[in-house]
Design a protein around this motif. Structure first.
Motif, mmCIF file in Angstrom:
data_model
loop_
_atom_site.group_PDB
_atom_site.id
_atom_site.type_symbol
_atom_site.label_atom_id
_atom_site.label_comp_id
_atom_site.label_asym_id
_atom_site.label_seq_id
_atom_site.Cartn_x
_atom_site.Cartn_y
_atom_site.Cartn_z
ATOM 1 N N ASP A 93 21.945 36.789 22.478
ATOM 2 C CA ASP A 93 20.976 35.735 22.730
ATOM 3 C C ASP A 93 19.691 36.337 23.288
ATOM 4 O OD1 ASP A 93 22.969 34.042 21.949
ATOM 5 O OD2 ASP A 93 23.334 33.174 23.940
ATOM 6 N N ASP A 95 17.955 35.002 25.754
ATOM 7 C CA ASP A 95 17.627 34.531 27.104
ATOM 8 C C ASP A 95 18.146 35.419 28.238
ATOM 9 O OD1 ASP A 95 20.298 34.026 26.801
ATOM 10 O OD2 ASP A 95 20.160 31.849 26.968
ATOM 11 N N SER A 97 21.039 36.258 28.937
ATOM 12 C CA SER A 97 22.385 35.926 29.412
ATOM 13 C C SER A 97 23.362 37.055 29.102
ATOM 14 C CB SER A 97 22.888 34.652 28.738
ATOM 15 O OG SER A 97 22.248 33.525 29.268
ATOM 16 N N ARG A 209 20.350 31.669 32.008
ATOM 17 C CA ARG A 209 18.953 31.952 31.668
ATOM 18 C C ARG A 209 18.062 31.618 32.864
ATOM 19 N NH1 ARG A 209 16.207 30.093 27.272
ATOM 20 N NH2 ARG A 209 17.923 29.734 25.836
HETATM 21 MG MG LIG Z 1 21.693 30.708 26.598
#
Ligand SMILES: [Mg+2]
Ligand SMILES: Nc1nc2c(ncn2[C@@H]2O[C@H](COP(=O)(O)OP(=O)(O)O)[C@@H](O)[C@H]2O)c(=O)[nH]1
Length: 242
Positions: A93, A95, A97, A209
């Motif tokens: 991802d 973000d 994470s 995030r």
């Molecule tokens: Mg996420």
């Protein structure tokens, strides 16, 4: 190019420069980044393109016309990864994470397996301290459901942090993948297992995030519930691994 990191994005302008900086700071030879953007209004694709000034020729941007969900973005990204000649493909991802420090461990695991899965739910793995009991229970419950319906020997079926050997994606019938939301991750694992590929989980800690917003919604959760059953019913039980 040796390894391509495929990252789907929708409105991740605040995250993508930091992700790129962390990834390239790992110093992994032949590492490239592919951003698959669904025409984000916040200009994610343009910002990703500009990163080529700092990392010349190492940031690729695939622009799709409209927001179509995580699954179709990954299908397009995997196809592009094959076209670009990647030997190993890692998905994560945008973000942050998925911690970049775990990327080398996931790639190393490909020496021993065909698909390496970043897992929150094996020893050494975990989730952000901010997660309350109900969120933990929802996430674990969802995994147990998907795992039971699909008969998957994986503890973190929803993980979007994975690495594949090239030949797995070559043999995966990308056009047949149907999922739009996070259940796409389980659909891919289900297919990989049915083809006899070796799956291995690698622990990591998932962080929430800090910038931008989650795209998770009720339609995506509902899809996960019905699509699991449909997958199992339509394809039959997975064959045991080779
Ligand atoms: Mg996420
Ligand atoms: N291209 C594309 N990326 C998406 C879409 N939906 C989510 N993403 C990306 O998929 C990743 C995971 O989404 P996120 O909203 O963080 O889901 P969450 O972690 O379950 O809350 C992020 O990098 C998102 O930007 C989509 O429709 N298209």
């Amino acid at each position: 190019m040796h390894t391509l990191v495929v990252v789907p994005t929708y409105n991740e302008a605040q995250n993508i420069p930091e992700l790129a900086s962390q990834l390239f700071a790992l110093g992994l030879p032949g590492l490239h980044l592919l951003v698959v953007d669904d025409n984000s209004p916040d200009g994610t694709a343009e910002i990703a393109d500009e990163l080529n000034q700092a990392y010349p020729g190492r940031v690729h941007v695939l622009r799709r016309p409209a927001k179509g969900g995580l699954g179709p973005a990954y299908v397009a990204g995997f196809r592009e990864a094959l076209r670009l000649g990647a030997e190993r493909v890692l998905q994560m991802d945008a973000d942050l994470s998925h911690p970049t420090e775990a990327v080398p461990r996931l790639l190393d695991a490909l020496d021993r397996c065909d698909v390496a899965i970043g897992s929150r739910y094996i020893p050494g793995g975990g989730v952000d301290q901010e997660w309350g009991l109900s969120r933990k229970a929802m996430s674990r419950g969802g995994d147990l459901y998907v795992r039971a319906v699909l008969g998957l020997p994986v503890h973190d079926t929803k993980s979007g942090f994975k690495a594949f050997r090239r030949e797995v994606l070559e043999r995966l019938d990308l056009d047949s993948l149907q999922s739009k939301g996070f259940i796409f991750q389980a659909e891919v694992l289900y297919r990989c297992r049915a083809m006899g590929y070796r799956l291995q989980e690698v622990p990591f800690i998932f962080y929430d995030r800090r910038a931008g917003r989650s795209k998770l919604n009720m339609a995506i959760i509902t899809e996960a519930l019905w699509r699991s059953i449909l997958l199992r019913w339509s394809k039959g039980p997975p064959r045991p691994p080779k």
